[in-house]
Design a protein around this motif. Sequence first.
Motif, short mmCIF file in Angstrom:
data_model
loop_
_atom_site.label_atom_id
_atom_site.label_comp_id
_atom_site.label_asym_id
_atom_site.label_seq_id
_atom_site.Cartn_x
_atom_site.Cartn_y
_atom_site.Cartn_z
N ALA A 159 0.82 -1.20 0.00
CA ALA A 159 0.00 0.00 0.00
C ALA A 159 0.86 1.26 0.00
CB ALA A 159 -0.94 -0.01 1.20
N ILE A 160 1.92 1.28 0.81
CA ILE A 160 2.75 2.48 0.88
C ILE A 160 3.48 2.70 -0.44
CG2 ILE A 160 4.87 1.46 1.82
CD1 ILE A 160 3.26 4.78 2.92
N LEU A 161 3.90 1.64 -1.09
CA LEU A 161 4.56 1.79 -2.39
C LEU A 161 3.57 2.29 -3.45
CD1 LEU A 161 6.91 -1.35 -2.56
CD2 LEU A 161 7.60 1.06 -2.53
N ALA A 162 2.32 1.87 -3.35
CA ALA A 162 1.31 2.34 -4.29
C ALA A 162 1.07 3.84 -4.12
CB ALA A 162 0.00 1.58 -4.10
N VAL A 163 1.05 4.31 -2.87
CA VAL A 163 0.80 5.73 -2.61
C VAL A 163 1.93 6.60 -3.14
CG1 VAL A 163 0.58 7.46 -0.79
CG2 VAL A 163 -0.73 5.34 -0.65
N CYS A 189 -4.74 2.59 -8.07
CA CYS A 189 -6.00 3.35 -8.04
C CYS A 189 -6.84 2.96 -6.83
CB CYS A 189 -6.79 3.10 -9.32
SG CYS A 189 -6.09 3.87 -10.79
N ILE A 190 -6.92 1.67 -6.53
CA ILE A 190 -7.71 1.21 -5.38
C ILE A 190 -7.15 1.79 -4.08
CG2 ILE A 190 -8.30 -0.82 -4.00
CD1 ILE A 190 -8.40 -2.39 -6.69
N VAL A 191 -5.83 1.76 -3.95
CA VAL A 191 -5.19 2.28 -2.73
C VAL A 191 -5.42 3.79 -2.61
CG1 VAL A 191 -2.97 2.67 -1.59
CG2 VAL A 191 -3.46 0.45 -2.61
N LEU A 192 -5.29 4.51 -3.73
CA LEU A 192 -5.52 5.96 -3.69
C LEU A 192 -6.96 6.30 -3.34
CD1 LEU A 192 -3.43 7.20 -6.77
CD2 LEU A 192 -2.85 7.39 -4.35
N LEU A 193 -7.90 5.51 -3.85
CA LEU A 193 -9.31 5.72 -3.50
C LEU A 193 -9.53 5.55 -2.00
CD1 LEU A 193 -11.18 3.90 -6.41
CD2 LEU A 193 -11.49 6.30 -5.76
N ARG A 194 -8.81 4.61 -1.43
CA ARG A 194 -8.98 4.32 0.01
C ARG A 194 -8.26 5.33 0.89
NH1 ARG A 194 -9.46 4.17 4.55
NH2 ARG A 194 -9.50 2.45 6.04
N LYS A 245 -6.12 8.19 -0.21
CA LYS A 245 -5.86 9.55 -0.69
C LYS A 245 -7.04 10.07 -1.52
CE LYS A 245 -1.76 9.93 1.09
NZ LYS A 245 -1.47 10.95 2.14
N PRO A 246 -8.21 10.19 -0.88
CA PRO A 246 -9.38 10.62 -1.64
C PRO A 246 -9.23 12.02 -2.24
CG PRO A 246 -9.82 10.66 0.73
CD PRO A 246 -8.52 9.94 0.54
#
Length: 494
Positions: free
Chosen positions: A225-229, A447-452, A454-455
């Motif tokens: 998750a942190i790498l995705a952000v 995209c899923i991680v950002l939706l969760r 980083k709205p």
Amino acid sequence: MGTMIGSGIFIVPADISRGVGSPALLVAAWLITAVMTIIGALSYGEMAAMMPKAGGQYVFLREALGPMWGFLYGWTLFAVIQCGTLAAVGVAFGKFLGVFFPSVSASHWLWHIGHVPAVRIGSMVLGNMEIGLSTANLAGIIVVVLLSVVNIFGVKLGALVQNVFTTAKTAALLGLVLFGFWLGRNPAAIHANFGANFWQGASLHTLHPLQIGVGGPIAMVSIFAILAVVQTGSLFSADSWNNVTFAGGEIKNPKRNLPLSLALGTGIVLLLYIAANFAYMMALPLHGDPHGTTVFSRGIQYASEDRVATAVLQQIFSSRGAELMAAAILVSTFGCINGLALAGARVYYAMSQDGLFFQSVGKLHPKYKTPAAGLIVQAVWTCVLCLSGSYGQLLDYTMFAQLLFYILTIGSLFVLRRKKPDAERPYRAIGYPVLPAIYIAMAAWICIVLLRYKPQYTWPGLILVLLGVPVFLFWSRRKPAEPAHGNELGGSAS
């Protein structure tokens, strides 16, 4: 390469370092970006060789998914992605010009309209900006207008300017890497970054703190998750690689040169980006003190104003380092503005040819055979964004939308294989269907991680894209011009 290399690589590593807190994860973030970007370029190469027309990605989406999807991409590109990036890079040019001319500054107002206060909507914070014309904004506007005019006088002249400045900025980035490796080597930094601390926080079982939204609670998330952000920073730094497809109708032997330029251009730039991050870690420790009084004590995480590259050169050349880096970034941003201006107008030209934009934008200059009206419209809107001061926020809000369009476009490769199985394909995507599917899966996860988490980066971008639907319905009711589909541009940009 010219549109990819801007100012991101010199600044973004600081923000990524604060997010991951680990040398290994800093490298991993850039490796993930490299993998995704190269897969994207290899996938785009097939469509670019198949449809070498002005408009590039707009044409791919139009042919695969229909006119509305192509328009939504072009709408978002014009409203924020291309013009917003032009505005941001233009003002960055003015900001670094101030190193040599102190009167050029974001705080030196020539016409101060006023301050827009911050407004909180859920986890989003809008506003909190100054509106008006500063000397830094003016410098950016002058450069944008100048290079837009240059590109009106023929694609060969624009390409010449691009080639000169791309060569210069690539050499400057390579020089930064070499200086970092050979002159900036610091035993204490090397020990801190490549010793026992290299894998710190990189375990699959380690949880990382991440703030949800703006001012929200802190969540403990996995390494994935942190790498995705943090990909929002590294992917943005490597973005605009697709711009070469916009001018497909003007490139010599596009069926060969478009796939080749996509593969080589992205590969070389990303290799330099990864090398630059190693150079930074050879000169400065990753971890630092935000209140440190020296360049070394602040480290990569807390480099002054996130200017990691400047900090490295200051470590090597003392006070002259800031001037050297400012000169390099001036060259880099100037070439980036030229490439973005040259490429973007071709998309609006293709949209106009389909009757989905102002009719005048679909006409070429009678002498130079360039989309002069498109260049002018693009420059005018860019100047407005420079004055508004809102371009920084808008860019943040559309990163999610950009990623969605990349997913849709690479998904178009699968659609076109089914819809047009007999179409000429001078180049076929390497690793199809596995590599494109991997890209879609990786981008979808981000995209899923950002939706969760980083709205503030997601919902505004989606709203902006959806606002294009009624605009599309308006334009689509108008009788289209001759459907040349953007393949009448003259000249050669080799």
